[in-house]
Design a protein around this motif. Sequence first.
Motif, PDB file in Angstrom:
ATOM      1  N   HIS A  72      -7.581   1.455  -3.872  1.00 54.70           N
ATOM      2  CA  HIS A  72      -7.993   0.812  -2.627  1.00 54.70           C
ATOM      3  C   HIS A  72      -6.807   0.043  -2.054  1.00 54.70           C
ATOM      4  O   HIS A  72      -6.212  -0.789  -2.746  1.00 54.70           O
ATOM      5  CB  HIS A  72      -9.130  -0.183  -2.882  1.00 54.70           C
ATOM      6  CG  HIS A  72     -10.272   0.431  -3.627  1.00 54.70           C
ATOM      7  ND1 HIS A  72     -11.175   1.285  -3.027  1.00 54.70           N
ATOM      8  CD2 HIS A  72     -10.634   0.344  -4.934  1.00 54.70           C
ATOM      9  CE1 HIS A  72     -12.053   1.683  -3.942  1.00 54.70           C
ATOM     10  NE2 HIS A  72     -11.746   1.135  -5.102  1.00 54.70           N
ATOM     11  N   GLN A  73      -6.483   0.346  -0.818  1.00 49.52           N
ATOM     12  CA  GLN A  73      -5.397  -0.380  -0.157  1.00 49.52           C
ATOM     13  C   GLN A  73      -5.873  -0.894   1.194  1.00 49.52           C
ATOM     14  O   GLN A  73      -6.884  -0.441   1.723  1.00 49.52           O
ATOM     15  CB  GLN A  73      -4.197   0.551   0.069  1.00 49.52           C
ATOM     16  CG  GLN A  73      -3.441   0.928  -1.180  1.00 49.52           C
ATOM     17  CD  GLN A  73      -2.074   1.531  -0.862  1.00 49.52           C
ATOM     18  OE1 GLN A  73      -1.655   1.619   0.293  1.00 49.52           O
ATOM     19  NE2 GLN A  73      -1.366   1.939  -1.901  1.00 49.52           N
ATOM     20  N   ARG A  74      -5.087  -1.805   1.740  1.00 56.79           N
ATOM     21  CA  ARG A  74      -5.384  -2.305   3.086  1.00 56.79           C
ATOM     22  C   ARG A  74      -4.177  -2.080   3.994  1.00 56.79           C
ATOM     23  O   ARG A  74      -3.029  -2.251   3.570  1.00 56.79           O
ATOM     24  CB  ARG A  74      -5.708  -3.795   3.021  1.00 56.79           C
ATOM     25  CG  ARG A  74      -5.964  -4.397   4.397  1.00 56.79           C
ATOM     26  CD  ARG A  74      -6.655  -5.716   4.290  1.00 56.79           C
ATOM     27  NE  ARG A  74      -6.771  -6.345   5.598  1.00 56.79           N
ATOM     28  CZ  ARG A  74      -7.627  -7.306   5.886  1.00 56.79           C
ATOM     29  NH1 ARG A  74      -8.451  -7.741   4.946  1.00 56.79           N
ATOM     30  NH2 ARG A  74      -7.668  -7.839   7.083  1.00 56.79           N
ATOM     31  N   ALA A  75      -4.469  -1.684   5.219  1.00 58.44           N
ATOM     32  CA  ALA A  75      -3.415  -1.534   6.220  1.00 58.44           C
ATOM     33  C   ALA A  75      -3.285  -2.866   6.948  1.00 58.44           C
ATOM     34  O   ALA A  75      -4.273  -3.374   7.484  1.00 58.44           O
ATOM     35  CB  ALA A  75      -3.789  -0.437   7.213  1.00 58.44           C
ATOM     36  N   TYR A  76      -2.095  -3.442   6.907  1.00 62.84           N
ATOM     37  CA  TYR A  76      -1.848  -4.709   7.601  1.00 62.84           C
ATOM     38  C   TYR A  76      -0.988  -4.463   8.836  1.00 62.84           C
ATOM     39  O   TYR A  76      -0.026  -3.690   8.780  1.00 62.84           O
ATOM     40  CB  TYR A  76      -1.112  -5.694   6.682  1.00 62.84           C
ATOM     41  CG  TYR A  76      -1.983  -6.268   5.588  1.00 62.84           C
ATOM     42  CD1 TYR A  76      -2.884  -7.296   5.861  1.00 62.84           C
ATOM     43  CD2 TYR A  76      -1.906  -5.788   4.281  1.00 62.84           C
ATOM     44  CE1 TYR A  76      -3.685  -7.832   4.855  1.00 62.84           C
ATOM     45  CE2 TYR A  76      -2.702  -6.317   3.267  1.00 62.84           C
ATOM     46  CZ  TYR A  76      -3.590  -7.345   3.574  1.00 62.84           C
ATOM     47  OH  TYR A  76      -4.378  -7.866   2.587  1.00 62.84           O
ATOM     48  N   GLU A  77      -1.335  -5.147   9.905  1.00 62.30           N
ATOM     49  CA  GLU A  77      -0.485  -5.130  11.098  1.00 62.30           C
ATOM     50  C   GLU A  77       0.710  -6.031  10.804  1.00 62.30           C
ATOM     51  O   GLU A  77       0.552  -7.089  10.170  1.00 62.30           O
ATOM     52  CB  GLU A  77      -1.232  -5.707  12.303  1.00 62.30           C
ATOM     53  CG  GLU A  77      -2.434  -4.907  12.753  1.00 62.30           C
ATOM     54  CD  GLU A  77      -2.067  -3.700  13.620  1.00 62.30           C
ATOM     55  OE1 GLU A  77      -0.855  -3.394  13.771  1.00 62.30           O
ATOM     56  OE2 GLU A  77      -3.009  -3.068  14.123  1.00 62.30           O
ATOM     57  N   GLU A  78       1.867  -5.616  11.325  1.00 63.23           N
ATOM     58  CA  GLU A  78       3.083  -6.414  11.121  1.00 63.23           C
ATOM     59  C   GLU A  78       2.880  -7.872  11.582  1.00 63.23           C
ATOM     60  O   GLU A  78       3.232  -8.823  10.861  1.00 63.23           O
ATOM     61  CB  GLU A  78       4.222  -5.746  11.907  1.00 63.23           C
ATOM     62  CG  GLU A  78       5.489  -6.506  11.892  1.00 63.23           C
ATOM     63  CD  GLU A  78       6.595  -5.805  12.666  1.00 63.23           C
ATOM     64  OE1 GLU A  78       6.644  -4.554  12.683  1.00 63.23           O
ATOM     65  OE2 GLU A  78       7.426  -6.508  13.254  1.00 63.23           O
ATOM     66  N   SER A  79       2.256  -8.025  12.758  1.00 62.89           N
ATOM     67  CA  SER A  79       2.106  -9.376  13.341  1.00 62.89           C
ATOM     68  C   SER A  79       1.223 -10.268  12.454  1.00 62.89           C
ATOM     69  O   SER A  79       1.457 -11.468  12.342  1.00 62.89           O
ATOM     70  CB  SER A  79       1.519  -9.279  14.742  1.00 62.89           C
ATOM     71  OG  SER A  79       0.289  -8.586  14.677  1.00 62.89           O
ATOM     72  N   GLU A  80       0.224  -9.648  11.825  1.00 64.92           N
ATOM     73  CA  GLU A  80      -0.671 -10.398  10.926  1.00 64.92           C
ATOM     74  C   GLU A  80       0.127 -11.028   9.782  1.00 64.92           C
ATOM     75  O   GLU A  80      -0.082 -12.182   9.402  1.00 64.92           O
ATOM     76  CB  GLU A  80      -1.590  -9.354  10.276  1.00 64.92           C
ATOM     77  CG  GLU A  80      -3.040  -9.490  10.420  1.00 64.92           C
ATOM     78  CD  GLU A  80      -3.759  -8.325   9.731  1.00 64.92           C
ATOM     79  OE1 GLU A  80      -4.846  -8.597   9.256  1.00 64.92           O
ATOM     80  OE2 GLU A  80      -3.267  -7.167   9.637  1.00 64.92           O
ATOM     81  N   LEU A  81       1.037 -10.237   9.222  1.00 59.60           N
ATOM     82  CA  LEU A  81       1.799 -10.720   8.070  1.00 59.60           C
ATOM     83  C   LEU A  81       2.856 -11.740   8.476  1.00 59.60           C
ATOM     84  O   LEU A  81       3.110 -12.695   7.740  1.00 59.60           O
ATOM     85  CB  LEU A  81       2.429  -9.545   7.306  1.00 59.60           C
ATOM     86  CG  LEU A  81       1.422  -8.565   6.701  1.00 59.60           C
ATOM     87  CD1 LEU A  81       2.113  -7.573   5.782  1.00 59.60           C
ATOM     88  CD2 LEU A  81       0.332  -9.290   5.931  1.00 59.60           C
ATOM     89  N   VAL A  82       3.440 -11.536   9.663  1.00 59.55           N
ATOM     90  CA  VAL A  82       4.427 -12.513  10.142  1.00 59.55           C
ATOM     91  C   VAL A  82       3.730 -13.862  10.326  1.00 59.55           C
ATOM     92  O   VAL A  82       4.233 -14.911   9.889  1.00 59.55           O
ATOM     93  CB  VAL A  82       5.081 -12.022  11.460  1.00 59.55           C
ATOM     94  CG1 VAL A  82       5.916 -13.130  12.091  1.00 59.55           C
ATOM     95  CG2 VAL A  82       5.939 -10.779  11.197  1.00 59.55           C
ATOM     96  N   THR A  83       2.530 -13.833  10.910  1.00 64.25           N
ATOM     97  CA  THR A  83       1.771 -15.080  11.114  1.00 64.25           C
ATOM     98  C   THR A  83       1.471 -15.743   9.770  1.00 64.25           C
ATOM     99  O   THR A  83       1.654 -16.952   9.600  1.00 64.25           O
ATOM    100  CB  THR A  83       0.436 -14.767  11.857  1.00 64.25           C
ATOM    101  OG1 THR A  83       0.778 -14.119  13.067  1.00 64.25           O
ATOM    102  CG2 THR A  83      -0.378 -16.018  12.132  1.00 64.25           C
ATOM    103  N   LEU A  84       1.028 -14.926   8.824  1.00 62.42           N
ATOM    104  CA  LEU A  84       0.680 -15.453   7.501  1.00 62.42           C
ATOM    105  C   LEU A  84       1.892 -16.113   6.823  1.00 62.42           C
ATOM    106  O   LEU A  84       1.774 -17.196   6.231  1.00 62.42           O
ATOM    107  CB  LEU A  84       0.188 -14.276   6.650  1.00 62.42           C
ATOM    108  CG  LEU A  84      -0.951 -14.501   5.679  1.00 62.42           C
ATOM    109  CD1 LEU A  84      -2.164 -15.036   6.409  1.00 62.42           C
ATOM    110  CD2 LEU A  84      -1.319 -13.172   5.000  1.00 62.42           C
ATOM    111  N   LEU A  85       3.034 -15.446   6.923  1.00 65.53           N
ATOM    112  CA  LEU A  85       4.256 -15.998   6.311  1.00 65.53           C
ATOM    113  C   LEU A  85       4.592 -17.356   6.931  1.00 65.53           C
ATOM    114  O   LEU A  85       4.893 -18.317   6.216  1.00 65.53           O
ATOM    115  CB  LEU A  85       5.433 -15.025   6.508  1.00 65.53           C
ATOM    116  CG  LEU A  85       5.417 -13.773   5.630  1.00 65.53           C
ATOM    117  CD1 LEU A  85       6.386 -12.715   6.154  1.00 65.53           C
ATOM    118  CD2 LEU A  85       5.763 -14.116   4.176  1.00 65.53           C
TER     119      LEU A  85
END
Length: 254
Positions: A209-222
């Motif tokens: 099971h994997q999840r597709a993350y949007e680039e912007s989502e991860l930048v925000t999280l970081l």
Amino acid sequence: MSQYENFAYIYDDLMDDVDYEMWVNHIEKIIKKSGSSVKNILELACGTGNITIPLARKGYDIAGVDISYSMLDVALSKSEEMGIPLVLLEQDIVELDFDLYDLDCVLCACDGFNYITEIDDLKKVFAKVYELLKKEGVFIFDISSYYKIKSILGNNFMGESRENLSYMWTNYFDEETNLIDMELDFFVKVEVEDDEEDNLYERYREVHHQRAYEESELVTLLKEVGFRDVEVFGDFDLEKSKENSQRLFFMSKK
Ligand SMILES: C[S@@+](CC[C@H](N)C(=O)[O-])C[C@H]1O[C@@H](n2cnc3c(N)ncnc32)[C@H](O)[C@@H]1O
């Protein structure tokens, strides 16, 4: 059947077309670009050590963490065979229990974070990484992009038949949840002495099971957990990612 149990023992065979030397060189280029001085590395989701071992060989003081006993078992056998001692820890990175602070670099290569399917869990991992790094320390990871998971892996079927190993790989992607289920059926030739029994195969099944993350989502999280100087590179270039980049490399600093 959980993930990376029997599959661990054929993982390296299936990845034999991956240029890990180029991958490791790319990671080193990113380290250089970050301007950080890196001598020690904590590698999350290190798997069978395909990145860990070459980095250790290059002289980095590296420890690897993975949730799969079997993947670590393969990593350990390879490191012993090559005479490269490794520190390997069997842990879920969401509950990372590691208390050596002031690390130079934390790394997670080849989809490790795609396997974290809850965004709150991923935020917890990012926050722990931030806590572990030294000031100016660098956090590098790469994932399969949203584009790759949706449009390339998507709801596709893939398969391959080799002499000793065949597999069928069926994907189901849900655009509502951004989750992909990957059903892997594989057939491994049984080694027998008797020529007449030369076509026996064992069948295994795992669902990943994997999840597709949007680039912007991860930048925000970081940024939310405190990282700065966040940059995202596409594929194995040091250029900004494009819409159809399949692999995204994230670099950020504490
Ligand atoms: C595609 S493999 C990549 C392995 C390695 N990084 C490489 O480059 O070959 C993904 C790895 O993530 C590990 N993994 C998945 N979820 C994890 C978790 N929650 N904690 C630790 N490791 C995890 C798996 O066991 C597997 O070894």
